[in-house]
Every structure is written in structure tokens, then in C-alpha cells.
Design an enzyme around this catalytic site. Structure first.
Site, PDB file in Angstrom:
ATOM      1  N   LEU A   1       7.963  50.230  40.673  1.00 44.31           N
ATOM      2  CA  LEU A   1       8.464  49.103  39.889  1.00 44.31           C
ATOM      3  C   LEU A   1       8.427  49.406  38.404  1.00 44.31           C
ATOM      4  CD1 LEU A   1       9.491  46.233  39.711  1.00 44.31           C
ATOM      5  CD2 LEU A   1       7.131  45.421  39.907  1.00 44.31           C
ATOM      6  N   TYR A   2       7.274  49.804  37.908  1.00 44.10           N
ATOM      7  CA  TYR A   2       7.127  50.118  36.486  1.00 44.10           C
ATOM      8  C   TYR A   2       8.014  51.284  36.077  1.00 44.10           C
ATOM      9  CZ  TYR A   2       4.871  51.862  32.213  1.00 44.10           C
ATOM     10  OH  TYR A   2       4.622  52.324  30.949  1.00 44.10           O
ATOM     11  N   GLY A   3       7.966  52.369  36.841  1.00 44.14           N
ATOM     12  CA  GLY A   3       8.741  53.550  36.494  1.00 44.14           C
ATOM     13  C   GLY A   3      10.226  53.289  36.487  1.00 44.14           C
TER      14      GLY A   3
ATOM     15  N   SER B   1      11.752  50.450  35.940  1.00 40.29           N
ATOM     16  CA  SER B   1      12.128  49.594  34.809  1.00 40.29           C
ATOM     17  C   SER B   1      12.243  50.417  33.531  1.00 40.29           C
ATOM     18  CB  SER B   1      11.117  48.462  34.630  1.00 40.29           C
ATOM     19  OG  SER B   1       9.864  48.932  34.147  1.00 40.29           O
ATOM     20  N   LYS B   2      11.334  51.361  33.359  1.00 37.15           N
ATOM     21  CA  LYS B   2      11.390  52.206  32.168  1.00 37.15           C
ATOM     22  C   LYS B   2      12.500  53.254  32.271  1.00 37.15           C
ATOM     23  CE  LYS B   2       8.121  50.481  29.576  1.00 37.15           C
ATOM     24  NZ  LYS B   2       8.375  49.977  28.207  1.00 37.15           N
TER      25      LYS B   2
END
Length: 248
Positions: A155-157, A159-160
Site C-alpha cells: 500500500l505505502y510503496g 502510493s509513493k
């Protein structure tokens, strides 16, 4: 104090702690008037007070950046209270980790709202003004997790990774009008937000050429460099400030 950014105004999101705070302080040290933005007014005012005590100029504007309206509101309030915005640092972000199958839709929406939607609409509001003046700099803060597949970082990766692509797209869109858009991609960095992850940070750092965890000030130095005319021929770059982790 330096004069590199004298006469400019910089808006830094997520500037009440960590990399954002360090970036605000460094930009002010280089002569910019800094609009410190974040959700915590008390912490934000502490950053502002510290900048002023050091001889710089700063003000605080609250913003939760939970949707397009809050992003546009922050941009417009910054223009109203600071006159114009010459440098935008899209630093605010959240970085939950966990298995994909345990991620709720609300988690997904929250991460993409802050990490992708807010930068998108801040740029939409501010970049045209920069373009009309023929000068401006936008620096996005991404992460090495956008380039390396890691369990628990879907999720985090992702988005970035979206912000990485936006960096390049915005460089193509606004670069011809004098607006430089670049990104800094930190590796394991010691901040308040990662204070409970010391062993994990060290493990990640141990695989890098530098062999150590980075500091917020080191990331801030790279952000400030990309905001100055010294980086005048740099457009659409993703500057890895990760101790060489993504290079090996």
C-alpha cells in the site's frame, strides 16, 4: 543564514516533525520564507518559533490534507498569507505496513488521499501560478519502497510509486514554463515517525554501501538543493538519498 532562496516563499507539508521539519528549517536557513503546514498547531508553532529565533521568516498554516478540498484550501491560504508560493515540498505522508489481505478499504483510501491526492491537488493549485511567473520548484518526497518490492509495503510503496510517476509527468507538463519538478527518495531515516522501528531501520541500512541509518537533516539538505537554482538543469529526477541501498 544563506541568501540562495532569498525572496522566495516555500510551502512544506508535514512540516511539524521529522523530514518536513528539517526541510522547513533548512529552506529558511537558505533564505526562504517558509509556510510550515501540518495538523498539530502546537508543534507547528514550535518549528516557526525556532526558525524565527534563528533569524528566518516563517508562519504556520494548519492542514489535514485528507481530500482535494483541504489541499486546495491550504494552497490558497498560503497564497493569501504569504503572497505567493515559489517552492512546494510535498512531504506529508503516512506509511502503514501490513499484509495486503489485511488492508481495509479505509486504510487504502487514507493512504492514497494523503500520499497521492493531496500532492496532486496542491500542484494543480500552485503550479499554474509558478508557470505564469516563469519560475518555481516542486520537490516531492517519495521512498525507496516505491522501487523495491517488500513484503508488507504494497500500500505505502504503491502510493509513493504513483508520486514518482507524477514527478516525471509534472516535469514534462510544467518544465517548459520554468517550473522544475523533482523528487527525493529517502532510505531508512531516523525520525520521530520511525522511532519504534530502530532494529528494522538498522537491518535495512546494513545492506547499503553507507551501512548506516540516515538523518532527517540529510534528506532535508537534498530537498533544499533541488529547490535552489544550483539544480537549475534538473527536471523530473528522482534523487535517491538512501545510503546507496537502491544502487546495490
Amino acid at each position: 543564514m544563506s541568501a540562495e532562496l532569498s525572496g522566495t516563499t516555500a510551502l512544506v507539508t508535514g512540516a511539524t516533525s521529522g523530514i518536513g521539519r528539517a526541510a522547513a528549517i533548512e529552506l529558511a536557513r537558505r533564505g526562504a520564507k517558509v509556510v510550515v503546514s501540518g495538523r498539530d498547531e502546537a508543534r507547528g508553532q514550535q518549528v516557526v518559533d525556532g526558525i524565527r529565533e534563528a533569524g528566518g521568516e516563517a508562519l504556520f498554516l494548519a492542514g489535514d490534507l485528507s481530500d482535494a478540498a483541504s489541499a486546495r484550501s491550504l494552497a490558497n491560504r498560503a497564497k493569501e498569507q504569504a503572497g505567493q508560493v515559489d517552492v512546494l515540498v510535498n512531504n506529508a505522508g503516512i506509511f502503514p505496513v501490513g499484509p495486503t489481505h489485511e488492508t481495509s478499504e479505509q486504510d487504502f483510501e487514507s493512504v492514497y488521499a494523503i500520499n497521492v491526492k493531496a500532492p496532486f491537488f496542491l500542484v494543480a493549485e500552485l503550479a499554474p501560478d509558478m508557470a505564469s511567473r516563469g519560475h518555481g520548484a516542486i520537490v516531492n518526497v517519495t521512498t525507496m519502497a516505491a522501487e523495491l518490492g517488500a513484503s508488507g509495503a504494497s500500500l505505502y510503496g504503491s502510493s509513493k510509486a504513483a508520486l514518482t510517476l507524477l514527478t516525471k509527468a509534472w516535469a514534462a507538463e510544467y518544465g517548459p514554463f520554468g517550473v522544475r519538478v523533482n523528487a527525493v527518495s529517502p532510505g531508512p531515516t531516523r525520525t520521530e515517525g520511525t522511532s519504534g522501528m530502530e532494529e528494522k531501520l538498522k537491518a535495512i541500512a546494513s545492506a547499503s554501501p553507507a551501512g548506516r541509518v540516515g538523518t532527517a537533516e540529510e534528506i532535508a539538505s537534498a530537498i533544499a538543493y533541488l529547490a535552489t537554482d544550483a539544480a537549475g538543469f534538473i527536471h523530473g529526477a528522482i534523487l535517491a538519498v538512501d545510503g546507496g541501498r537502491t544502487a546495490v
